[in-house]
Design a protein around this motif. Sequence first.
Motif, mmCIF file in Angstrom:
data_model
loop_
_atom_site.group_PDB
_atom_site.id
_atom_site.type_symbol
_atom_site.label_atom_id
_atom_site.label_comp_id
_atom_site.label_asym_id
_atom_site.label_seq_id
_atom_site.Cartn_x
_atom_site.Cartn_y
_atom_site.Cartn_z
ATOM 1 N N GLU A 117 -21.397 -56.949 7.941
ATOM 2 C CA GLU A 117 -20.583 -57.477 6.834
ATOM 3 C C GLU A 117 -19.648 -58.587 7.323
ATOM 4 O OE1 GLU A 117 -20.465 -54.257 7.788
ATOM 5 O OE2 GLU A 117 -21.519 -53.110 6.251
ATOM 6 N N PHE B 2 -20.763 -51.437 8.915
ATOM 7 C CA PHE B 2 -19.426 -50.957 9.276
ATOM 8 C C PHE B 2 -19.484 -49.452 9.559
ATOM 9 C CE2 PHE B 2 -15.135 -49.492 8.078
ATOM 10 C CZ PHE B 2 -14.365 -50.327 8.867
ATOM 11 N N HIS C 10 -13.249 -59.245 3.451
ATOM 12 C CA HIS C 10 -14.694 -59.100 3.264
ATOM 13 C C HIS C 10 -15.074 -57.886 2.426
ATOM 14 C CE1 HIS C 10 -16.346 -62.165 6.196
ATOM 15 N NE2 HIS C 10 -15.047 -62.323 6.191
ATOM 16 N N LEU C 11 -14.359 -56.781 2.597
ATOM 17 C CA LEU C 11 -14.736 -55.554 1.894
ATOM 18 C C LEU C 11 -13.705 -55.135 0.847
ATOM 19 C CD1 LEU C 11 -16.331 -53.417 4.769
ATOM 20 C CD2 LEU C 11 -17.472 -54.716 2.978
ATOM 21 N N GLY C 12 -12.593 -55.828 0.762
ATOM 22 C CA GLY C 12 -11.610 -55.561 -0.296
ATOM 23 C C GLY C 12 -10.633 -54.455 0.036
ATOM 24 N N PHE C 13 -11.134 -53.398 0.636
ATOM 25 C CA PHE C 13 -10.295 -52.250 0.991
ATOM 26 C C PHE C 13 -11.012 -51.456 2.072
ATOM 27 C CE2 PHE C 13 -13.019 -51.400 -2.591
ATOM 28 C CZ PHE C 13 -13.613 -50.185 -2.291
ATOM 29 N N VAL C 14 -10.319 -50.526 2.682
ATOM 30 C CA VAL C 14 -10.914 -49.709 3.733
ATOM 31 C C VAL C 14 -11.877 -48.717 3.068
ATOM 32 C CG1 VAL C 14 -10.480 -48.113 5.628
ATOM 33 C CG2 VAL C 14 -8.815 -49.915 5.099
ATOM 34 N N PRO C 15 -13.158 -48.720 3.443
ATOM 35 C CA PRO C 15 -14.097 -47.779 2.813
ATOM 36 C C PRO C 15 -13.558 -46.347 2.926
ATOM 37 C CG PRO C 15 -15.288 -49.330 4.198
ATOM 38 C CD PRO C 15 -13.824 -49.564 4.447
ATOM 39 N N PRO C 16 -13.396 -45.657 1.799
ATOM 40 C CA PRO C 16 -12.699 -44.377 1.811
ATOM 41 C C PRO C 16 -13.448 -43.272 2.559
ATOM 42 C CG PRO C 16 -13.549 -44.886 -0.379
ATOM 43 C CD PRO C 16 -13.756 -46.098 0.452
#
Lengths: 248, 78
Positions: free
Chosen positions: A74, A137, A166-172
């Motif tokens: 990503e 990721f 790139h991803l907007g937020f930390v993948p939960p």
Amino acid sequence: MKTFLAELHIHTVLSPCASVEMIPPLIVRTALDMGINLIAITDHNSGKNAAAVIKAAQSKELTVLPGMELQTREDVHVLCLFDTLEQLDSLQILVDQSLPNIKNNIEFYGEQFIVDHTGEFIQRESQLLLTSTNLSFEDAFKAVNGLGGLFIPAHVTRQAFGLITHLGFVPPDVPIEALEISRHIDIQKINESFPQIKDFPIIQSGDVHYLDDFLSVNQFKMKKPSILEIKLALQNTKDRHFEVIHHN
Amino acid sequence: MTGATPEGIWVTLMAHSNIIAVAALLDLSAVIITEEAQPDQNTLAKANEKDVILLSTPHDNFHTIGSLWELGVRAQEE
């Protein structure tokens, strides 16, 4: 508990974007001059100069963690930090399999030098390092965590290669233990500018490409300079402590 | 995410599951994943859960947007 000042994001001459002065003895001397006693070597997608810096720091009051700055598919940069070179070598095998087979264009990207502990030239890395791996990721996290390493997304608010951009937020669904911000953002302003990361432990790094880039702001209070102790300190648990300090 | 307009079509090479949250948040009409980048199971499950339409194409972003333009799809006035 002992106090450690840490700079955990340092490039060497193996990274084509780093200055030619980024050789093991000068990295060690500059860290010591600044009162830093814990560093990590994090070249782009490679750990091949980490052993040389560890050797250059032998008999000095400086711990060197082997690591790399991995680029996920990503285009997110992540610091991957370890206790041992064997762990880093295991990650390297995976990363080497996940890089596209493209040679470095020295004229365009710059030189990629593998050196010894004195900074003497050993060989050129021919594989292009400044590119993304094919690891997602999540896959990268699993690999690093599975090896016992620490996975810290780098300069997360930066336009180029930053997680938030790139991803907007930390993948939960990824249990991230810390995030890194660059020198260019005031840590006090994180809460208002980037509320999506305010609940994470945040380290600040110089993303050292030149000897002048070192930051000495990450203060750890812990038993010893190991990945496990750093993880405890980031949680501010079991009497361990971490904070970004301000020099005035 | 900051560049998208509601009900727009998002053309991206990114197949990470975070694109679903962004698409749902902005109420996008569809996400077109280019160059056959493969969304993982998690991305597909979240798309189904949030009713986000995911489309896939072997073409790159440039050709995909060119095709949309030829079909009469236009960008909003800046």
